[in-house]
Design a protein around this motif. Structure first.
Motif, PDB file in Angstrom:
ATOM      1  N   TRP A 159     -55.752 -72.356 -17.345  1.00  0.00           N
ATOM      2  CA  TRP A 159     -54.693 -73.342 -17.548  1.00  0.00           C
ATOM      3  C   TRP A 159     -53.307 -72.760 -17.295  1.00  0.00           C
ATOM      4  N   LEU A 160     -53.239 -71.435 -17.168  1.00  0.00           N
ATOM      5  CA  LEU A 160     -51.989 -70.793 -16.780  1.00  0.00           C
ATOM      6  C   LEU A 160     -51.968 -70.605 -15.268  1.00  0.00           C
ATOM      7  N   PRO A 161     -50.831 -70.818 -14.613  1.00  0.00           N
ATOM      8  CA  PRO A 161     -50.793 -70.672 -13.149  1.00  0.00           C
ATOM      9  C   PRO A 161     -51.049 -69.243 -12.675  1.00  0.00           C
ATOM     10  N   PHE A 162     -50.896 -68.264 -13.557  1.00  0.00           N
ATOM     11  CA  PHE A 162     -51.131 -66.875 -13.165  1.00  0.00           C
ATOM     12  C   PHE A 162     -52.608 -66.594 -12.896  1.00  0.00           C
ATOM     13  N   PHE A 163     -53.497 -67.364 -13.526  1.00  0.00           N
ATOM     14  CA  PHE A 163     -54.929 -67.094 -13.435  1.00  0.00           C
ATOM     15  C   PHE A 163     -55.719 -68.297 -12.942  1.00  0.00           C
ATOM     16  N   ASP A 164     -55.050 -69.259 -12.356  1.00  0.00           N
ATOM     17  CA  ASP A 164     -55.692 -70.491 -11.908  1.00  0.00           C
ATOM     18  C   ASP A 164     -56.148 -70.340 -10.459  1.00  0.00           C
ATOM     19  N   GLY A 165     -57.388 -69.930 -10.264  1.00  0.00           N
ATOM     20  CA  GLY A 165     -57.920 -69.768  -8.919  1.00  0.00           C
ATOM     21  C   GLY A 165     -59.122 -68.848  -8.906  1.00  0.00           C
ATOM     22  N   GLN A 166     -59.628 -68.601  -7.711  1.00  0.00           N
ATOM     23  CA  GLN A 166     -60.792 -67.730  -7.538  1.00  0.00           C
ATOM     24  C   GLN A 166     -60.375 -66.272  -7.685  1.00  0.00           C
ATOM     25  N   PRO A 167     -60.959 -65.546  -8.647  1.00  0.00           N
ATOM     26  CA  PRO A 167     -60.561 -64.141  -8.828  1.00  0.00           C
ATOM     27  C   PRO A 167     -61.101 -63.250  -7.719  1.00  0.00           C
ATOM     28  N   SER A 168     -60.432 -62.136  -7.531  1.00  0.00           N
ATOM     29  CA  SER A 168     -60.848 -61.171  -6.520  1.00  0.00           C
ATOM     30  C   SER A 168     -62.139 -60.475  -6.944  1.00  0.00           C
ATOM     31  N   GLY A 169     -62.969 -60.164  -5.962  1.00  0.00           N
ATOM     32  CA  GLY A 169     -64.218 -59.478  -6.262  1.00  0.00           C
ATOM     33  C   GLY A 169     -64.109 -57.972  -6.253  1.00  0.00           C
ATOM     34  N   ASN A 170     -62.980 -57.421  -5.781  1.00  0.00           N
ATOM     35  CA  ASN A 170     -62.831 -55.960  -5.736  1.00  0.00           C
ATOM     36  C   ASN A 170     -61.710 -55.446  -6.638  1.00  0.00           C
ATOM     37  N   GLY A 171     -60.967 -56.353  -7.295  1.00  0.00           N
ATOM     38  CA  GLY A 171     -59.928 -55.931  -8.225  1.00  0.00           C
ATOM     39  C   GLY A 171     -58.640 -55.468  -7.587  1.00  0.00           C
ATOM     40  N   ARG A 172     -58.528 -55.563  -6.268  1.00  0.00           N
ATOM     41  CA  ARG A 172     -57.300 -55.115  -5.586  1.00  0.00           C
ATOM     42  C   ARG A 172     -56.327 -56.283  -5.519  1.00  0.00           C
ATOM     43  N   THR A 173     -55.646 -56.500  -6.632  1.00  0.00           N
ATOM     44  CA  THR A 173     -54.783 -57.661  -6.798  1.00  0.00           C
ATOM     45  C   THR A 173     -53.397 -57.226  -7.271  1.00  0.00           C
ATOM     46  N   LEU A 174     -52.499 -58.199  -7.338  1.00  0.00           N
ATOM     47  CA  LEU A 174     -51.166 -57.923  -7.862  1.00  0.00           C
ATOM     48  C   LEU A 174     -51.221 -57.575  -9.341  1.00  0.00           C
ATOM     49  N   PHE A 175     -52.213 -58.098 -10.044  1.00  0.00           N
ATOM     50  CA  PHE A 175     -52.403 -57.756 -11.456  1.00  0.00           C
ATOM     51  C   PHE A 175     -52.667 -56.253 -11.612  1.00  0.00           C
ATOM     52  N   THR A 176     -53.572 -55.735 -10.799  1.00  0.00           N
ATOM     53  CA  THR A 176     -53.868 -54.296 -10.834  1.00  0.00           C
ATOM     54  C   THR A 176     -52.664 -53.474 -10.395  1.00  0.00           C
ATOM     55  N   ALA A 177     -52.001 -53.922  -9.327  1.00  0.00           N
ATOM     56  CA  ALA A 177     -50.830 -53.195  -8.840  1.00  0.00           C
ATOM     57  C   ALA A 177     -49.721 -53.154  -9.879  1.00  0.00           C
TER      58      ALA A 177
END
Length: 319
Positions: A159-177
């Motif tokens: 329900w938050l726009p930060f996490f609304d979508g298909q998550p990455s399968g390898n974890g190489r995301t802006l969240f990790t960065a």
């Protein structure tokens, strides 16, 4: 009451003028000259960088549309890049600032010296680790480890726009960065906050404790007000480091030129520094001028951030 004059002193010589023109005058003049030269060289270097970016980057404001990464114009290219640069830096600050302040307080006011000293050394050593090492750690180790966290965030906080979508399968995301960036700026903020906390007048702390305040109340009402301007400086310095970081973002995330709040997906907003690093080798002269122009924007934006920080610190000291 009259103070007797020193019988060994020369009555015709002013002690203050003697101190200013005595044996230490040569050293004072040399030191002052070196300090002025060093400060001037820094200003000259900054001016030279700005002039170079201006001369080489101004042509990039108006070239063929094909050199703007499909965005149609320079403004259409630089706005998403500037947004992503600030977005990633703010995410890193959200993670790093609470940990940095807590670690600094632990070292300066809670831990015994035999524990505080090695902890401070370890935190300071993090600043010596190259950014490419942090980027490699984030892409190979931290990213795959955070894949379950990405899935959980997508399932429970969609329900938050930060996490609304298909998550990455390898974890190489802006969240990790952003987490890696937080680790990179943590020693800078921690070191400055620790020094500022340690400079709080001892009488202020003892007076608060004598009035019946707890340790936390003493820190809240005596340490934090005294250290506020220094804490702002530390945060802004960490922000400057995060804004200019290149390799960690380029190695971890899969960036695209876009504006999005989604941080756990495969396509992530691209920062200016990562955009320059990834497009530099295959650049034509026109494309290179566009990259230099984006670097000019980043230079000016960082300068404005630092000017704002100095204004905030000066205002806090005046109050």
């Amino acid at each position: 009451m009259t103070v007797a004059a020193d019988p060994g002193a020369d009555p015709g010589v002013d002690p203050k003028s003697e101190l200013s023109s005595g044996r230490g005058s040569v050293g004072d003049v040399v030191f002052r000259g070196l300090a002025v030269i060093a400060a001037t060289l820094i200003l000259v270097a900054l001016a030279a960088v700005f002039i170079f970016l201006g001369i080489e980057g101004i042509p990039g404001f108006n070239v063929d549309e094909q050199h703007y990464a499909g965005q149609g114009s320079f403004l259409g290219l630089v706005v998403p890049l500037l947004y992503a640069t600030m977005y990633a830096a703010v995410l890193a600050l959200i993670v790093a600032v609470p940990f940095s302040v807590a670690i600094a307080l632990f070292i300066s006011h809670y831990a015994p010296r035999r524990i505080a000293t090695p902890v401070a050394y370890v935190i300071d050593l993090l600043a010596a680790v190259p950014s490419v090492v942090f980027g490699l750690w984030g892409a190979v180790a931290l990213g795959p480890y955070l894949v379950p966290a990405h899935a959980w965030l997508s399932e429970n906080l969609a329900w938050l726009p930060f996490f609304d979508g298909q998550p990455s399968g390898n974890g190489r995301t802006l969240f990790t960065a952003s987490i890696v960036l937080a680790v990179m700026i943590l020693p800078i903020i921690t070191s400055i906050c620790r020094e500022v906390f340690a400079q709080t007048p001892r009488l202020h702390e003892e007076a608060a404790l004598a009035l019946g305040a707890t340790r936390w109340e003493m820190i809240r009402y005596a340490v934090f007000p005294y250290a506020r301007s220094g804490m702002v400086s530390a945060v802004m310095l960490g922000l400057g480091r995060a804004l200019g970081e290149t390799m960690a973002i380029a190695m971890i995330a899969s960036p695209k030129v876009l504006i999005s709040l989604f941080i756990i997906g495969t396509n992530n907003p691209q920062t200016i520094a990562a955009h320059i690093a990834q497009g530099y080798k295959e650049s034509t002269p026109d494309r290179l001028s566009v990259l230099i122009a984006t670097g000019l924007v980043l230079f000016a934006f960082t300068f404005l951030i630092n000017a704002l920080a100095r204004w905030i610190v000066a205002r806090g000291r005046a109050k």
